[in-house]
Design a protein around this motif. Structure first.
Motif, PDB file in Angstrom:
ATOM      1  N   ASP A  31      70.029 -58.882  15.515  1.00 17.95           N
ATOM      2  CA  ASP A  31      69.891 -60.156  16.242  1.00 17.95           C
ATOM      3  C   ASP A  31      69.742 -61.368  15.323  1.00 17.95           C
ATOM      4  O   ASP A  31      68.933 -62.263  15.574  1.00 17.95           O
ATOM      5  CB  ASP A  31      68.715 -60.100  17.222  1.00 17.95           C
ATOM      6  N   GLY A  32      70.530 -61.410  14.245  1.00 20.86           N
ATOM      7  CA  GLY A  32      70.508 -62.579  13.361  1.00 20.86           C
ATOM      8  C   GLY A  32      69.441 -62.522  12.292  1.00 20.86           C
ATOM      9  O   GLY A  32      68.899 -63.557  11.900  1.00 20.86           O
ATOM     10  N   THR A  44      65.371 -64.116   8.790  1.00 23.91           N
ATOM     11  CA  THR A  44      66.357 -64.612   9.748  1.00 23.91           C
ATOM     12  C   THR A  44      67.398 -65.491   9.048  1.00 23.91           C
ATOM     13  O   THR A  44      67.134 -66.080   8.008  1.00 23.91           O
ATOM     14  CB  THR A  44      65.699 -65.414  10.882  1.00 23.91           C
ATOM     15  N   THR A  46      71.177 -68.025  10.052  1.00 27.36           N
ATOM     16  CA  THR A  46      72.065 -68.595  11.065  1.00 27.36           C
ATOM     17  C   THR A  46      73.497 -68.325  10.632  1.00 27.36           C
ATOM     18  O   THR A  46      73.790 -68.186   9.441  1.00 27.36           O
ATOM     19  CB  THR A  46      71.847 -70.110  11.240  1.00 27.36           C
ATOM     20  N   SER A  53      78.426 -73.135  14.969  1.00 25.22           N
ATOM     21  CA  SER A  53      77.211 -72.319  14.998  1.00 25.22           C
ATOM     22  C   SER A  53      77.243 -71.325  16.146  1.00 25.22           C
ATOM     23  O   SER A  53      77.673 -71.655  17.252  1.00 25.22           O
ATOM     24  CB  SER A  53      75.974 -73.209  15.144  1.00 25.22           C
ATOM     25  N   ASN A  55      74.676 -68.486  18.088  1.00 26.16           N
ATOM     26  CA  ASN A  55      73.318 -67.975  18.251  1.00 26.16           C
ATOM     27  C   ASN A  55      73.390 -66.458  18.436  1.00 26.16           C
ATOM     28  O   ASN A  55      73.891 -65.972  19.447  1.00 26.16           O
ATOM     29  CB  ASN A  55      72.645 -68.631  19.457  1.00 26.16           C
ATOM     30  N   VAL A  57      70.770 -64.356  18.603  1.00 31.61           N
ATOM     31  CA  VAL A  57      69.598 -63.773  19.258  1.00 31.61           C
ATOM     32  C   VAL A  57      70.044 -63.069  20.544  1.00 31.61           C
ATOM     33  O   VAL A  57      70.735 -63.647  21.380  1.00 31.61           O
ATOM     34  CB  VAL A  57      68.527 -64.850  19.558  1.00 31.61           C
ATOM     35  N   SER A  59      72.168 -60.663  20.700  1.00 33.58           N
ATOM     36  CA  SER A  59      73.536 -60.161  20.603  1.00 33.58           C
ATOM     37  C   SER A  59      73.608 -58.663  20.323  1.00 33.58           C
ATOM     38  O   SER A  59      74.660 -58.059  20.492  1.00 33.58           O
ATOM     39  CB  SER A  59      74.327 -60.934  19.546  1.00 33.58           C
TER      40      SER A  59
END
Length: 109
Positions: A31-32, A44, A46, A53, A55, A57, A59
């Protein structure tokens, strides 16, 4: 402490001949975050896909759409994948190998 901004980590080749266009979906196993092998420590990050970008989170459960192309035609396009993160002082991190796995999917619109 090392900080990276828009570090190129991959290039994805998108090939499609759909007459309705396509979507690129991505999922992150963590999740990143990069996670220490054999441990629970994480850092973490990005991600950008084709300079946009994304996100990550959540995924790991539900892949997220990174790009939509609504033009129906034959496509053969390369899109860059970059990551950014703020490094931590070595005293704050447990030594080891940290990684994450990203999975990319192409889907017809």
């Amino acid at each position: 402490t090392t900080t990276q901004t828009d570090l190129l980590v991959a290039s994805v080749n998108e090939v499609s001949n759909s007459n309705t266009g396509y979507k690129i979906k991505v999922s992150s196993l963590n999740d990143g975050a990069i996670k220490r092998s054999g441990g629970s420590q994480t850092l973490t990050y990005t991600m950008k896909y084709d300079n946009v970008s994304v996100n990550l989170v959540g995924s790991s459960v539900t892949p997220v759409t990174a790009k939509t192309n609504n033009i129906g035609a034959a496509h053969n396009n390369n899109s860059d994948v970059t990551i950014s993160y703020t490094g931590q002082a070595s005293g704050n991190m447990v030594a080891g190998t940290y990684n994450d796995t990203l999975t990319f999917e192409i889907e017809v619109n």
